[in-house]
Design a protein around this motif. Structure first.
Motif, PDB file in Angstrom:
ATOM      1  N   LYS A   1     -11.239  -1.018  20.950  1.00 31.14           N
ATOM      2  CA  LYS A   1     -10.416   0.115  20.541  1.00 31.14           C
ATOM      3  C   LYS A   1      -9.565  -0.098  19.174  1.00 31.14           C
ATOM      4  N   GLY A   2      -9.949  -0.381  18.021  1.00 29.52           N
ATOM      5  CA  GLY A   2      -9.465  -1.255  17.159  1.00 29.52           C
ATOM      6  C   GLY A   2      -8.990  -0.488  15.858  1.00 29.52           C
ATOM      7  N   VAL A   3      -8.418  -1.119  14.956  1.00 30.05           N
ATOM      8  CA  VAL A   3      -8.016  -0.899  13.692  1.00 30.05           C
ATOM      9  C   VAL A   3      -8.299  -1.942  12.700  1.00 30.05           C
ATOM     10  N   ASN A   4      -8.839  -1.612  11.404  1.00 27.24           N
ATOM     11  CA  ASN A   4      -8.793  -2.298  10.346  1.00 27.24           C
ATOM     12  C   ASN A   4      -7.497  -2.498   9.689  1.00 27.24           C
ATOM     13  N   ARG A   5      -7.060  -3.762   9.446  1.00 28.64           N
ATOM     14  CA  ARG A   5      -5.637  -3.902   9.127  1.00 28.64           C
ATOM     15  C   ARG A   5      -5.495  -4.768   7.754  1.00 28.64           C
ATOM     16  N   HIS A   6      -5.123  -4.021   6.657  1.00 28.68           N
ATOM     17  CA  HIS A   6      -4.807  -4.701   5.478  1.00 28.68           C
ATOM     18  C   HIS A   6      -3.230  -5.053   5.735  1.00 28.68           C
ATOM     19  N   GLU A   7      -2.690  -6.064   4.955  1.00 23.44           N
ATOM     20  CA  GLU A   7      -1.427  -6.525   4.900  1.00 23.44           C
ATOM     21  C   GLU A   7      -0.854  -5.698   3.705  1.00 23.44           C
TER      22      GLU A   7
ATOM     23  N   VAL B   1      -7.938  -5.606  16.387  1.00 19.88           N
ATOM     24  CA  VAL B   1      -7.807  -5.844  14.928  1.00 19.88           C
ATOM     25  C   VAL B   1      -8.846  -6.541  14.256  1.00 19.88           C
ATOM     26  N   ARG B   2      -9.532  -5.777  13.257  1.00 21.24           N
ATOM     27  CA  ARG B   2     -10.397  -6.565  12.300  1.00 21.24           C
ATOM     28  C   ARG B   2      -9.333  -7.051  10.987  1.00 21.24           C
ATOM     29  N   THR B   3      -9.296  -8.024  10.784  1.00 23.92           N
ATOM     30  CA  THR B   3      -8.235  -8.697   9.428  1.00 23.92           C
ATOM     31  C   THR B   3      -8.975  -8.093   8.294  1.00 23.92           C
ATOM     32  N   SER B   4      -9.243  -6.907   7.760  1.00 30.07           N
ATOM     33  CA  SER B   4     -10.062  -6.687   6.635  1.00 30.07           C
ATOM     34  C   SER B   4      -8.899  -7.011   5.548  1.00 30.07           C
TER      35      SER B   4
ATOM     36  N   TRP C   1     -10.984   2.918  10.119  1.00 27.83           N
ATOM     37  CA  TRP C   1     -10.392   2.498   8.859  1.00 27.83           C
ATOM     38  C   TRP C   1      -9.494   3.526   8.228  1.00 27.83           C
ATOM     39  N   GLU C   2      -8.005   2.988   8.069  1.00 30.17           N
ATOM     40  CA  GLU C   2      -7.507   1.643   8.392  1.00 30.17           C
ATOM     41  C   GLU C   2      -6.198   1.779   8.852  1.00 30.17           C
ATOM     42  N   TRP C   3      -5.221   0.616   8.866  1.00 23.28           N
ATOM     43  CA  TRP C   3      -4.215   0.862   9.667  1.00 23.28           C
ATOM     44  C   TRP C   3      -3.145   1.840   8.828  1.00 23.28           C
ATOM     45  N   ILE C   4      -3.023   1.293   7.585  1.00 27.93           N
ATOM     46  CA  ILE C   4      -1.654   1.806   6.864  1.00 27.93           C
ATOM     47  C   ILE C   4      -2.122   2.187   5.505  1.00 27.93           C
ATOM     48  N   ASP C   5      -1.518   3.432   4.941  1.00 32.07           N
ATOM     49  CA  ASP C   5      -1.399   3.943   3.599  1.00 32.07           C
ATOM     50  C   ASP C   5      -0.833   2.588   2.541  1.00 32.07           C
ATOM     51  N   HIS C   6      -1.709   2.368   1.636  1.00 35.58           N
ATOM     52  CA  HIS C   6      -1.146   1.620   0.531  1.00 35.58           C
ATOM     53  C   HIS C   6      -0.231   2.146  -0.421  1.00 35.58           C
ATOM     54  N   GLY C   7       0.675   3.195  -0.266  1.00 40.12           N
ATOM     55  CA  GLY C   7       1.384   3.732  -1.323  1.00 40.12           C
ATOM     56  C   GLY C   7       2.390   2.826  -1.804  1.00 40.12           C
ATOM     57  N   ILE C   8       2.714   2.899  -2.969  1.00 42.84           N
ATOM     58  CA  ILE C   8       3.734   2.042  -3.390  1.00 42.84           C
ATOM     59  C   ILE C   8       4.906   2.878  -3.934  1.00 42.84           C
ATOM     60  N   ALA C   9       6.141   2.403  -3.186  1.00 44.49           N
ATOM     61  CA  ALA C   9       7.157   3.203  -3.412  1.00 44.49           C
ATOM     62  C   ALA C   9       7.585   3.474  -4.777  1.00 44.49           C
ATOM     63  N   HIS C  10       7.850   4.537  -5.203  1.00 45.34           N
ATOM     64  CA  HIS C  10       8.129   4.830  -6.635  1.00 45.34           C
ATOM     65  C   HIS C  10       9.323   5.789  -6.807  1.00 45.34           C
ATOM     66  N   PRO C  11      10.239   5.596  -7.721  1.00 46.73           N
ATOM     67  CA  PRO C  11      11.434   6.133  -7.780  1.00 46.73           C
ATOM     68  C   PRO C  11      11.177   7.770  -8.251  1.00 46.73           C
ATOM     69  N   GLU C  12      10.152   8.142  -8.915  1.00 44.25           N
ATOM     70  CA  GLU C  12       9.874   9.646  -9.134  1.00 44.25           C
ATOM     71  C   GLU C  12       8.523  10.235  -8.432  1.00 44.25           C
TER      72      GLU C  12
ATOM     73  N   VAL D   1      -6.732   4.565  -1.770  1.00 45.91           N
ATOM     74  CA  VAL D   1      -6.202   3.415  -1.224  1.00 45.91           C
ATOM     75  C   VAL D   1      -4.914   3.830  -0.140  1.00 45.91           C
ATOM     76  N   CYS D   2      -4.851   5.160  -0.008  1.00 44.89           N
ATOM     77  CA  CYS D   2      -4.153   5.797   1.144  1.00 44.89           C
ATOM     78  C   CYS D   2      -4.937   6.273   2.161  1.00 44.89           C
ATOM     79  N   ASP D   3      -5.249   5.399   2.966  1.00 46.17           N
ATOM     80  CA  ASP D   3      -6.070   6.117   4.031  1.00 46.17           C
ATOM     81  C   ASP D   3      -5.886   5.262   5.524  1.00 46.17           C
ATOM     82  N   GLY D   4      -4.673   5.306   5.785  1.00 50.15           N
ATOM     83  CA  GLY D   4      -4.177   4.572   7.013  1.00 50.15           C
ATOM     84  C   GLY D   4      -3.743   5.553   8.234  1.00 50.15           C
ATOM     85  N   LEU D   5      -3.611   4.847   9.274  1.00 47.99           N
ATOM     86  CA  LEU D   5      -3.196   5.545  10.425  1.00 47.99           C
ATOM     87  C   LEU D   5      -1.566   5.675  10.330  1.00 47.99           C
TER      88      LEU D   5
END
Length: 958
Positions: free
Chosen positions: A305-311, A340-343, A518-529, A548-552
């Motif tokens: 019962k897994g997730v793919n995890r990018h860091e 966890v699959r260490t994708s 697919w996958e664990w976290i959204d890869h959004g980059i914090a942005h001031p605007e 790139v924003c496709d996370g749980l």
């Protein structure tokens, strides 16, 4: 004079893994050896090309005082030097392996450090300089001496430096190139982020210390015994005090033990003592085998019962700190994730320590992906080119040797989306020979020639069922192997849908051993605007947008509705029953643990209000067992109404990963049905000077448009069929199935026009006839609004009849209206969170409260969100609204059209009205941003429909 290529190409574009680094070995920390972290602030200089600067910066006398500073670990593009680049699979440079562009951002890093006063001298052994991760190619100097260079961004590399160290003023210089030949092997779906992004450490190596060792700790489930053997390159002794083990390296001991599993992660503290040092070990006894066509651990088949995890971290990228890694593991455990699959690379080694400690099955994946070669039909793919095989084997060895002593690692993976070829075969052969105790995985090996698991990505439900039933055909070897979905249920934006349908298949067919979302976290980059930035927000020439924003979890690690849904779908206890006989069936769905760690409670609810609650005695069922448990009698004197039993399973005591009373599983059992609201049509419409009054309702007499209810101004309810398309509605460009978002836009469903065909006020009703249709199309929806009242309440019945040949489902079907003010919302129905037709498992029936703002789901790219399902009634803005039948409720401070036009959440500006959608139905969500669309049963077909709402003024509702 003939042209001479830049000398830098000798190593940047060399297909070899590098030179000068020590052979790979197990990672460990010695209790007797000194270590010095070199993390911190380093001097930094960025050049635009690989040869823009000479290497004089490595000299001790070089003055770098004018250079900038960066954090190590870190990525320079996240620290104000250059910009990140996001591509899913396209190489952001010309594909001409092994060559890379002359425009090759190069970061020179420089650190001056002193040794601690108690650092051992040269006579006490040597020292090793370790880099845990550098992207993508690094050359290293210490005190002016060139140590060598390496590729393999997410793999450790060590250099022997004992004879080069000084007491003070050591100068460590590292030149990092963004692009190298190694970049062709690292085309994973993620941001391209150069830099020294993992730890840099100086390690003392005492004389007589082990360079490498391999812990073999198997478990015999038939006898309940574990067998331990530790192979080491130097002689030593291994002691396990709790087990009374004291043996020499290379010797075996068999004793009774408690096995390690992801559910019960029993670890034994041990010590490997050599002539030079004492190495602490944490040993988990477990055996992984392929038996009866299944992956079994300790004799039992497991269900992943897994997730793919990018860091990922929104400010630091892939430079994760221990607390963030721990937060990931705790969130996974608290949401019933067991694997966890260490994708698509080995993670920071501390993450695997946490998986050992808290209990997660791990598929450890090699740092290999050449996905961009699909654009050339895989021509020139490095994995089928013998020149690259040494680099591939180096990557496999550095993964296996580093991580081989972790009990959590149960499967090795060769990499991801790298095609097929001789290099992969060589990697599989090497791993099978080096570590036959674990199976090998690789999704791209569809014939399973080199692998031990049949693995697929994004196979639809019907195909997965055929595979589970053994009807998929294919080579004989493949048909004999277990099946997993190494990627499924693409968690991009609103979704994924269909999780419960997949899980039912996994549990029905033994061969299906689960999957990894697919996958664990959204890869959004914090942005001031922008709030969070995604592909294209940094001016990239090529990018793949918000793919790139496709996370749980969202970038800040708040769980998305998708994770809440997944927790419910994969919960380890099933609760089912029949309210008529007052019996609940409890089923243990763990693979190894009984239910002794859980406490069960019941509550009896009427119309969403808890009347009484108490404890429920449930036996400590073994894995797979069920029991019928008698519920108490309904409380005497309980009010009449819609009654439900809710049964919850919670932690009976604090666990390492969650506190006592943490909710693990739950279920609801209906006792009595809901009473449908009834409004007698006793009030008559009254016309006065262009205004028509019917009960508490005020209407425009000419158009029949509602303008107020009981003094609450409203924007007239109108049929609404559009929703701001989700990422799954829009689908992926390569999907062969129908993508509904583009079809809906092509039909013009986002710009429907409303034609008034007639207004009729008779003795007991106001009837408004309309036609709702898109421009340029002959399709339409004949829509009739019929208003009736009993004097105090106002009932709206909407009848819809499709006209024309509708070939696609509708996005939604309901009414939308505006209120001038509303902040707090109270409802009886599904909650507390968002849900849609195929994402509704986690919606519990009850009474819930929220603010309008908290009803919104903060997807990085705005889209349809925030619906609550099975709503019986809602109170907001001075109104109470009941539905017949139950409806989906959405409340927001902007229209669906504004939501649809927004690229980031910062584009959404609240207006002067709150917009309320009361939906009879919505189309399913699915997973088509990369996987399959909604199943047919979740399609909202254009067909005749009728639904009603009862409006009552509720002055106390704000």
């Amino acid at each position: 004079m003939p042209f001479r290529p830049y000398s830098v190409t000798d190593y940047v574009e060399d297909v070899s893994p590098g030179h000068g680094a020590l052979p790979p070995r197990a990672r460990y920390s010695s209790s007797d050896a000194a270590s010095l972290s070199l993390n911190g602030t380093w001097r930094f200089r960025l050049s635009g090309t690989a040869d823009a600067e000479d290497d004089s910066f490595a000299a001790a006398e070089y003055d770098a005082g004018g250079w900038a500073e960066v954090r190590v670990p870190g990525h320079w593009v996240l620290q104000g030097h250059g910009s990140p680049i996001y591509t899913n699979h396209l190489y952001p440079f010309p594909v001409d392996p092994p060559r890379v562009p002359t425009e090759n951002p190069t970061g020179d890093h420089r650190l001056v450090f002193d040794l601690p006063r108690d650092w051992p001298g040269p006579s006490d052994g040597g020292a090793v300089l370790r880099f845990d991760g550098v992207e993508s190619c690094a050359r290293v100097w210490l005190n002016g001496t060139d140590l060598g260079e390496f590729k393999g961004s997410r793999l450790p590399h060590e250099f022997a430096v004992g004879d080069l160290l000084r007491a003070t003023g050591n100068v460590l210089a590292v030149r990092v190139h963004q692009w190298s030949a190694g970049s062709y092997l690292e085309d994973q779906d993620q941001w391209w982020l150069p830099g020294i992004f993992r730890d840099v450490t100086l390690l003392h190596r005492p004389a007589g210390s082990a360079l490498d060792f391999f812990v073999h700790a198997s478990y015999d489930h038939r006898r309940g015994t574990g067998t331990l053997r530790v192979d080491s390159d130097v002689d030593g002794r291994v002691t396990v005090p709790d087990l009374g083990i004291d043996i020499g390296t290379g010797d075996e001991a068999t004793v009774p033990v408690e096995p390690w599993s992801a559910e019960i992660p029993r670890l034994y503290d041990a010590v490997l003592a050599t002539e030079g040092e004492r190495v602490p070990l944490r040993i988990g006894f477990r055996t992984v085998e392929l038996s009866d066509g299944l992956i079994k651990v300790n004799g039992r088949a497991v269900l992943f019962k897994g997730v793919n995890r990018h860091e990922w971290h929104p400010e630091r990228g892939r430079a994760l700190d221990p607390q963030t890694m721990r937060e990931d593991v705790l969130l996974m455990k608290r949401h019933n994730v067991n694997a966890v699959r260490t994708s698509h690379y080995p993670p920071h080694p501390a993450f695997l320590d946490l998986c050992d400690e808290y209990g997660l099955w791990v598929i450890d994946e090699c740092d290999l992906e050449t996905h961009g070669f699909t654009e050339q039909g895989w021509r020139g793919n490095p994995v089928d080119d013998d020149r690259w095989t040494p680099a591939l084997l180096d990557r496999a060895a550095r993964m296996v040797e580093r991580d081989k002593n972790h009990p959590c690692v149960v499967v090795w993976s060769l990499g991801n989306e790298a095609g097929t070829g001789r290099g992969l075969t060589a990697m599989a052969d090497w791993i099978h020979h080096r570590d036959p105790s674990r199976p090998v995985h690789y999704e791209g090996d569809v014939d399973c020639r080199d692998t031990d698991v049949y693995s697929r990505m994004y196979a639809g439900h019907a195909e997965v069922e055929r595979i589970g039933r053994g009807l998929d055909g294919g080579p004989a070897r493949r048909r004999e192997l277990p099946f997993i979905l190494c990627e499924y249920a693409h968690a991009m934006g609103n979704g994924p849908g269909g999780l419960a349908d997949y899980q039912r298949l996994f549990e029905r067919h033994d061969r299906l051993q689960g999957g990894f979302v697919w996958e664990w976290i959204d890869h959004g980059i914090a942005h001031p605007e922008l709030g969070y930035a995604y592909g294209g927000d940094f001016g990239e020439e090529l990018h793949d947008g918000n793919f790139v924003c496709d996370g749980l979890v969202f970038p800040d690690r708040r769980p998305s509705p998708g994770l809440v849904e997944y927790k419910k779908v994969i919960e380890p206890v099933a609760v089912a029953g029949d309210g008529a006989d007052g019996t609940v069936r409890i089923t243990n769905k763990y693979d190894f643990a009984d239910l002794s760690a859980l406490a069960f409670t019941w509550s009896y609810q009427v119309d969403g209000e808890t009347v009484e609650s108490g404890g429920l005695p449930v036996p400590a069922l073994a894995p797979g067992e069920s029991a019928d448990v008698k519920l108490p009698q309904p409380p005497p004197g309980a009010p009449a109404g819609e009654a439900l039993w809710t049964v919850r399973a919670v932690l009976a005591a604090d666990a390492p990963w969650a506190p006592r009373d943490h909710l693990v599983a739950w279920g609801q059992i209906r006792v009595t049905e809901r009473r449908v609201p009834y409004v007698a049509a006793t009030a008559r419409p009254v016309r006065d000077d262009g205004v028509l009054t019917l009960g508490p309702g005020t209407f425009d007499a000419r158009t029949g448009a509602l303008t107020a209810i009981g003094g609450v101004a409203v924007s007239a309810p109108r049929l609404d069929v559009w929703r701001a398309t989700t990422d799954n509605d829009d689908g992926a460009a390569w999907q062969s199935d129908v993508r509904y978002g583009p079809l809906w836009r092509k039909l013009g469903l986002h710009r429907m026009r409303h034609r008034l065909d007639g207004v009729l006020a008779d003795e007991d009703a106001l009837t408004v006839r309309t036609r709702v249709a898109p421009a340029a199309r002959e399709l339409g929806l004949a829509t009739v609004y019929r208003w009736t009242s009993d004097g105090g309440r106002l009932r709206l019945t909407v009848s819809v009849g499709p006209e024309g040949d509708w070939q696609v489902p509708l996005p939604r079907l309901g009414v939308r209206f505006g209120l001038p003010a509303a902040d707090r919302v109270r409802w009886f129905g599904g909650g507390p969170g968002e849900a849609y037709p195929d994402t509704r498992s986690a919606a519990a029936i009850g009474r819930w409260r929220s603010t309008v703002d908290d009803l919104q789901t903060p997807y990085v790219r705005p889209q349809e969100n925030g619906a609550r399902v099975d709503v019986r009634w809602v109170e907001l803005g001075g109104l109470r609204i009941e539905g017949d039948p139950e409806f989906l409720l959405t409340v927001r401070r902007w229209t669906g059209e504004h939501l649809d036009a927004a690229a980031h959440r910062t584009d959404l500006t609240p207006g002067d009205q709150v917009w309320v959608n009361l939906d009879h139905a919505q189309h399913g969500i699915g997973s088509q941003s990369c996987g399959p669309g909604p199943l047919p049963q979740y399609h909202l077909h254009a067909e005749p429909a009728e639904f009603s709402f009862v409006f009552t003024p509720a002055p106390g509702t704000v």
